[in-house]
Design an enzyme around this catalytic site. Structure first.
Site, mmCIF file in Angstrom:
data_model
loop_
_atom_site.group_PDB
_atom_site.id
_atom_site.type_symbol
_atom_site.label_atom_id
_atom_site.label_comp_id
_atom_site.label_asym_id
_atom_site.label_seq_id
_atom_site.Cartn_x
_atom_site.Cartn_y
_atom_site.Cartn_z
ATOM 1 N N THR A 69 0.835 -1.221 0.000
ATOM 2 C CA THR A 69 0.000 0.000 0.000
ATOM 3 C C THR A 69 0.862 1.260 0.000
ATOM 4 O OG1 THR A 69 -1.435 -1.292 1.451
ATOM 5 C CG2 THR A 69 -1.994 1.034 1.146
ATOM 6 N N HIS A 131 -8.518 -0.006 3.732
ATOM 7 C CA HIS A 131 -8.425 -1.475 3.637
ATOM 8 C C HIS A 131 -9.826 -2.088 3.674
ATOM 9 C CE1 HIS A 131 -4.146 -1.711 3.854
ATOM 10 N NE2 HIS A 131 -4.006 -1.468 5.140
ATOM 11 N N SER A 161 4.568 -11.167 5.182
ATOM 12 C CA SER A 161 4.748 -9.751 5.492
ATOM 13 C C SER A 161 3.896 -9.359 6.705
ATOM 14 C CB SER A 161 4.369 -8.916 4.264
ATOM 15 O OG SER A 161 4.608 -7.565 4.490
HETATM 16 P P1 A3P Z 1 7.591 -7.054 2.852
HETATM 17 O O1 A3P Z 1 7.201 -7.193 4.289
HETATM 18 O O2 A3P Z 1 7.360 -8.312 2.070
HETATM 19 O O3 A3P Z 1 8.944 -6.525 2.651
HETATM 20 P P2 A3P Z 1 1.878 -2.199 3.128
HETATM 21 O O4 A3P Z 1 2.316 -0.837 2.722
HETATM 22 O O5 A3P Z 1 0.579 -2.598 2.448
HETATM 23 O O6 A3P Z 1 1.824 -2.342 4.591
HETATM 24 O O7 A3P Z 1 2.918 -3.241 2.529
HETATM 25 C C1 A3P Z 1 4.200 -3.360 3.066
HETATM 26 C C2 A3P Z 1 5.020 -4.247 2.137
HETATM 27 O O8 A3P Z 1 5.382 -3.489 0.968
HETATM 28 C C3 A3P Z 1 6.311 -4.692 2.785
HETATM 29 O O9 A3P Z 1 6.593 -5.960 2.199
HETATM 30 C C4 A3P Z 1 7.267 -3.610 2.307
HETATM 31 O O10 A3P Z 1 8.626 -3.947 2.397
HETATM 32 C C5 A3P Z 1 6.807 -3.455 0.866
HETATM 33 N N1 A3P Z 1 7.214 -2.168 0.283
HETATM 34 C C6 A3P Z 1 7.245 -0.959 0.885
HETATM 35 N N2 A3P Z 1 7.674 -0.025 0.025
HETATM 36 C C7 A3P Z 1 7.929 -0.637 -1.140
HETATM 37 C C8 A3P Z 1 8.432 -0.189 -2.414
HETATM 38 N N3 A3P Z 1 8.727 1.080 -2.620
HETATM 39 N N4 A3P Z 1 8.573 -1.109 -3.383
HETATM 40 C C9 A3P Z 1 8.259 -2.402 -3.175
HETATM 41 N N5 A3P Z 1 7.802 -2.903 -2.000
HETATM 42 C C10 A3P Z 1 7.637 -2.023 -0.983
#
Ligand code: A3P
Length: 317
Positions: A69, A131, A161
Site C-alpha cells: 500500500t 483497507h 509480510s
Molecule cells: P515485505 O514485508 O514483504 O517486505 P503495506 O504498505 O501494504 O503495509 O505493505 C508493506 C510491504 O510493501 C512490505 O513488504 C514492504 O517492504 C513493501 N514495500 C514498501 N515499500 C515498497 C516499495 N517502494 N517497493 C516495493 N515494496 C515495498
C-alpha cells in the site's frame, strides 16, 4: 474493549453481538459483514461507513494489508502531483520529507481521530486510502463516480509480510515472534486483519470487471514485473497520462522505489501518530520471500485454498 478509546455505547453493543476469536496479537477479532477486524479497526470502520461522503473526483487506494500500500501511495501521490517534477523533484518533493500515511491517509484513521474529520484542506482530487472490503464500503461510494485503485499481492508473501509486521507490534512480555503455525492457520481460515484475504481480493476483482472505468485492479507482482507499463496504465485510468517524454515515468519509479523510500530519514527514524515506526512499513520489498518461511505442507494448503477460492475466475495470484 478496554484498550479502545472513544468506543460509543452503540458500537460496543453492536460489537458484542458479533462472532469473535482471539486474533494474531493478544486481542479479539470480530466477524463483521463477512470479514475479520480487531475491535480497534471496527471502531474506525463503522464511522467511515456512516459518515464518509465521497466526491466524484476522489481517488481511493484500496488494498489488502501488506500488499505494498505504501508503495502505491507514493506512486499515486507522485502521479497526481507531477508539477513537482518540473520544479525540483529531488529536493522539494513532499515524499522526501513526510510519511506516506500522512500524505495519503487511511479513511479509517481519519475517522478514528474524529467522527467527522475536516477534509477541506485536501486539494482536489482528494487521494485517500482504505483497507475496507468492497462490499463494506459506504453505499454511496459504490454508486458515485470516484475512482478506486485496488492493490493486492500473492497470499503467501502477504501472509509472511503480515506475520513480520505483527511481530513488531507484540508486547515485549509476550516475546518477539508469534507462532508461525498458529497465525498461518488463522490466515488460512480467514481470521486476519480484513480477512478472508481471498474474499477481499475477489470483491474488488469482480467490481473491476463490472466497472472497469471506476475500479482499477493491480497486483504487487505486476507492478514489480512491469513497473513502467503499469504506471502508464494507472496514469491513463486516472486521466493524467504522461507526455511522449518518458523521463518522468522513470523519475517517479525511482523516487518511489524501495531503495529510495526506505533510506529516507523520515522513513528510517520517523513515527506515525499511532506510534508505529515508519521503518516497519519497509522490510524487504521482494516477490517470493515466502520460500524462506513456509513448509511444503503450508504451501500445499494455501495454494489449494487459492485455487478453490479463485476457481471460475481468471484471477491468478
Ligand atoms: P515485505 O514485508 O514483504 O517486505 P503495506 O504498505 O501494504 O503495509 O505493505 C508493506 C510491504 O510493501 C512490505 O513488504 C514492504 O517492504 C513493501 N514495500 C514498501 N515499500 C515498497 C516499495 N517502494 N517497493 C516495493 N515494496 C515495498
Amino acid at each position: 474493549f478496554r484498550c479502545v478509546n472513544n468506543l460509543t455505547d452503540e458500537r460496543r453493543e453492536l460489537i458484542s453481538t458479533l462472532p469473535f476469536e482471539l486474533g494474531w496479537l493478544p486481542m479479539f477479532m470480530h466477524f463483521y459483514q463477512g470479514f475479520w477486524y480487531t475491535t480497534r479497526q471496527l471502531n474506525m470502520i463503522l464511522p467511515v461507513q456512516h459518515q464518509f461522503r465521497a466526491l466524484d473526483s476522489d481517488i481511493i487506494l484500496a488494498s489488502t494489508p501488506k500488499s505494498g500500500t505504501i508503495w502505491l501511495k507514493a506512486i499515486l501521490f507522485s502521479l497526481l502531483h507531477q508539477s513537482y517534477y518540473y520544479s525540483n523533484i529531488t529536493v522539494d518533493h513532499p515524499l522526501l520529507r513526510k510519511n506516506l500515511h500522512e500524505l495519503v491517509p487511511f479513511l479509517e484513521f481519519l475517522h478514528m481521530l474524529d467522527m467527522n474529520p475536516d477534509l477541506s484542506a485536501f486539494t482536489s482530487p482528494r487521494l485517500l486510502a482504505t483497507h475496507i472490503p468492497f462490499g463494506s464500503l459506504p453505499e454511496f461510494m459504490k454508486d458515485f463516480e470516484c475512482k478506486i485503485v485496488y492493490l493486492c499481492r500473492n497470499p503467501k508473501d502477504t501472509y509472511v509480510s503480515l506475520w513480520q509486521f505483527t511481530n513488531n507490534l507484540l508486547p515485549k512480555e509476550i516475546g518477539t515472534t508469534s507462532s508461525l503455525e498458529e497465525t498461518f492457520d488463522k490466515f488460512c481460515r480467514g481470521v486476519s486483519m480484513d480477512g478472508p484475504f481471498w474474499d477481499h481480493v475477489l470483491g474488488y476483482y469482480k467490481a473491476s470487471l463490472e466497472m472497469p472505468h471506476k475500479v482499477f485492479f493491480l497486483t504487487y507482482e505486476e507492478m514489480k514485473e512491469k513497473p513502467r507499463e503499469q504506471l502508464k496504465r494507472l496514469a491513463s485510468f486516472l486521466g493524467c497520462p504522461f507526455s511522449e517524454d518518458e523521463e518522468e515515468v522513470d523519475e517517479i519509479l525511482r523516487l518511489c522505489s524501495f531503495d529510495n523510500l526506505s533510506k529516507l530519514e523520515v522513513n528510517q527514524n520517523g513515527k506515525l501518530s499511532t506510534g508505529h515506526e515508519n521503518k516497519s512499513f519497509f522490510r524487504k520489498g521482494e516477490v517470493g520471500d515466502w520460500v524462506s518461511y513456509l513448509t511444503p505442507d503450508m504451501i500445499e494448503r494455501i495454494d489449494r485454498i487459492t485455487e478453490e477460492k479463485f476457481h471460475g475466475s481468471d484471477l491468478k495470484l
